[in-house]
Design an enzyme around this catalytic site. Structure first.
Site, PDB file in Angstrom:
ATOM      1  N   GLU A  14       0.851  -1.211   0.000  1.00 24.86           N
ATOM      2  CA  GLU A  14       0.000   0.000   0.000  1.00 24.86           C
ATOM      3  C   GLU A  14       0.880   1.252   0.000  1.00 24.86           C
ATOM      4  O   GLU A  14       0.581   2.239  -0.667  1.00 24.86           O
ATOM      5  CB  GLU A  14      -0.938   0.021   1.211  1.00 24.86           C
ATOM      6  CG  GLU A  14      -1.933  -1.127   1.245  1.00 24.86           C
ATOM      7  CD  GLU A  14      -2.775  -1.234  -0.023  1.00 24.86           C
ATOM      8  OE1 GLU A  14      -3.125  -0.195  -0.602  1.00 24.86           O
ATOM      9  OE2 GLU A  14      -3.050  -2.370  -0.450  1.00 24.86           O
TER      10      GLU A  14
ATOM     11  N   TRP B  25     -20.699  11.622 -20.091  1.00 22.79           N
ATOM     12  CA  TRP B  25     -21.028  11.801 -18.668  1.00 22.79           C
ATOM     13  C   TRP B  25     -22.375  12.508 -18.544  1.00 22.79           C
ATOM     14  O   TRP B  25     -22.755  13.307 -19.402  1.00 22.79           O
ATOM     15  CB  TRP B  25     -19.954  12.647 -17.970  1.00 22.79           C
ATOM     16  CG  TRP B  25     -18.583  12.046 -17.987  1.00 22.79           C
ATOM     17  CD1 TRP B  25     -17.498  12.521 -18.659  1.00 22.79           C
ATOM     18  CD2 TRP B  25     -18.141  10.867 -17.305  1.00 22.79           C
ATOM     19  NE1 TRP B  25     -16.402  11.708 -18.436  1.00 22.79           N
ATOM     20  CE2 TRP B  25     -16.774  10.675 -17.610  1.00 22.79           C
ATOM     21  CE3 TRP B  25     -18.756   9.923 -16.463  1.00 22.79           C
ATOM     22  CZ2 TRP B  25     -16.010   9.619 -17.117  1.00 22.79           C
ATOM     23  CZ3 TRP B  25     -18.001   8.872 -15.968  1.00 22.79           C
ATOM     24  CH2 TRP B  25     -16.654   8.725 -16.296  1.00 22.79           C
TER      25      TRP B  25
END
Ligand code: FAD
Length: 481
Positions: free
Chosen positions: A280, A311
């Site tokens: 991570e 969109w």
């Protein structure tokens, strides 16, 4: 004449493992002037949002307290940066300015200007690596191009030694008492209407707070991280993101502490958890690598096909999403956690981002901006990567057709509904079987739980199945470029 150096603090608000401070102490200087210059106008879209500003206020207060503990103090000035540095140079007689590097595009441009200006004036300048394990320009593929895929990137740097963290100083030279400082409260970082109470209750900004989090994480959570990180109701991650963003702790310190823990324990099972956690930190490195090499990505999709994606313009749906009133419990729980605490669990970030960009088909930039203003850990590199990943248009992104079903996410990662009950209390009495899909629950069950859809809790603002199909059709239209 005595030699003085200005130590320009930005997002490196710590004394331990601070290479610029370390170099200033090792140099031939009699005095060090620690300064923070407040110049948000210079940063464009990178200027801290609302929640971040609250954090920054307390982090600067903590840094000043630590400096005072060692005999120094933080000098705060208003920008513009060049004018503020010029004044300080006149007032202090400093002959050098040291700082730690940042990698966001506006900041890089501003820092270049500052460096040129200072050097033209004949000052010594030096900058250092503190925010990352590896500079973004030192890692490249065999073809000498930047990485766009995480796994080979991580493979290339995982075993590169990060080195040992530098110690914190035990004493610092005094700062000349006639060198004035703006009061922290004058920077206006705290909101006029104090909505930040819960943020202040939840977090302890500053270097001490960062180390306390790291220690708590290593002793309690790291031994089970690989599993616990997926359970939003448990505090199963490190909560270090804002501390890392503000540089209250450096990634090298985090990696070093984890490796030390591994060394003490050395069990194979522990190694798996540690490796998952370190990867991570690797994603954070990757995000900065991608932002550095593709500086337009905070506003433009890396995958250019998405420039033509149809969109939707739907202000009402966007508002419902921001308010946590979409009628989809996992989405609403995540958005409410964000609003209350300035934080959202990673599983929820992925879920609410997928919902916004795919089920509502609202452009990811709207979500990115909302996160920017509400997250205490809002970070241009990580936020851009996260949003482009979720929307399917970024580096190593989730394929567009991978559309999270928020109800299934809930059943999988919040099986007993504890997370939803915490943040959507109006659903608390629903049995586990129905808590993630109240719209499908029989009327009698809803009555027993005191839930009246459309009254006590919204009906879903979108049909998950139908909107999924529409999103896939929209993607088909741009898929082949
Ligand atoms: P841990 O699981 O303990 O991880 C340790 C550290 O690794 C984190 O503190 C963080 O610095 C880094 N990290 C973990 N996951 C990621 C990741 N996917 N990408 C990059 N770095 C990561 N993270 C931010 O720091 N700032 C953001 O603005 C941000 N926005 C995001 C937006 C979206 C849509 C998504 C999907 C993810 C975003 N993330 C962001 C990544 C991730 O969600 C957070 O870093 C993480 O939830 C922070 O919690 P933690 O510190 O407990 O994480």
């Amino acid at each position: 004449m005595k030699k003085r150096v200005i130590l320009w603090f930005r997002r490196d608000l710590r004394l331990a493992d601070n290479p610029a401070l370390h170099a200033a102490l090792a140099g031939d200087f009699d005095s060090i002037v620690p300064v923070f210059i407040h110049a948000p106008d210079e940063l464009g879209d990178e200027a801290p949002g609302g929640a971040q500003s609250v954090w920054q206020h307390f982090s600067l207060a903590a840094l000043d307290a630590s400096l005072q503990g060692l005999g120094s103090r933080l000098v705060i000035r208003h920008g513009p940066t060049i004018a503020a540095l010029d004044t300080l140079i006149e007032e202090s007689g400093a002959r050098a300015v040291y700082w730690n590097r940042l990698y966001d595009p506006h900041t890089i441009a501003r820092d270049r200007q500052v460096k040129r200006h200072l050097e033209d004036r004949g000052l010594e300048t030096a900058s250092f690596k503190a925010l990352l394990l590896h500079e973004p320009w030192t890692v490249s593929t065999r073809q000498n191009t930047p990485y766009k895929v995480f796994t080979p990137f991580w493979k290339a740097i995982r075993d590169e030694p990060a080195g040992n963290p530098l110690p914190a100083p035990s004493r610092l030279p005094e700062v000349w008492s006639r060198l004035g400082s703006v009061a922290l409260s004058e920077l206006g970082l705290l909101p006029d209407i104090r909505w930040d109470e819960r943020i202040r209750e939840t977090w302890t900004p500053g270097e001490d707070g960062a180390h306390a989090r790291l220690e708590a994480f290593v002793s309690k959570t790291l031994p089970e991280y690989r599993d616990s990180r997926e359970r939003p109701a448990r505090h199963g991650t490190s909560y270090l993101s804002a501390h890392l963003h503000f540089g209250e702790i450096g990634p090298r310190q985090v990696v070093h502490r984890v490796e030390e823990w591994l060394h003490e324990h050395g069990r194979e099972a522990d190694r798996t958890h540690a490796e998952t956690f370190l990867s991570e930190i690797g994603w954070r490195e990757f995000a900065h690598h991608v932002l550095f090499h593709f500086p337009n990505t905070p506003s433009e999709p890396l995958d250019e096909r998405f420039k033509h994606f149809p969109w939707a313009n739907d202000d009402e749906a966007l508002q419902a999403w921001q308010d946590g009133r979409t009628g989809i419990p996992m989405v609403d729980a995540g958005m409410r956690e964000l609003w209350a605490t300035g934080y959202m669990h990673n599983r929820l970030r992925m879920t609410v981002a997928s919902f916004l960009t795919k089920n509502l088909r609202i452009a990811w930039q709207h979500g990115e901006r909302w996160f920017w203003d509400t997250l205490v850990d809002a970070d241009l590199a990580n936020n851009t990567l996260g949003w482009q990943w979720a929307a399917g248009c970024g580096a190593d992104a989730a394929p567009f057709f991978r559309i999270f079903n928020p109800a299934r996410q809930g059943e999988r990662f919040d099986a007993d509904g504890a997370y939803v009950r915490r943040w959507v209390p109006e659903l608390a009495e629903l049995p586990n079987k129905h808590i993630h899909e109240p719209w499908a629950a029989p009327e009698r069950i809803l009555d027993d739980a005191g839930v009246a859809l459309g009254e006590t809790y919204p009906k879903p603002i979108v049909d998950l199945k139908a909107s999924r199909k529409e999103a896939l059709e929209a993607f088909d239209r741009i898929k082949n470029g």
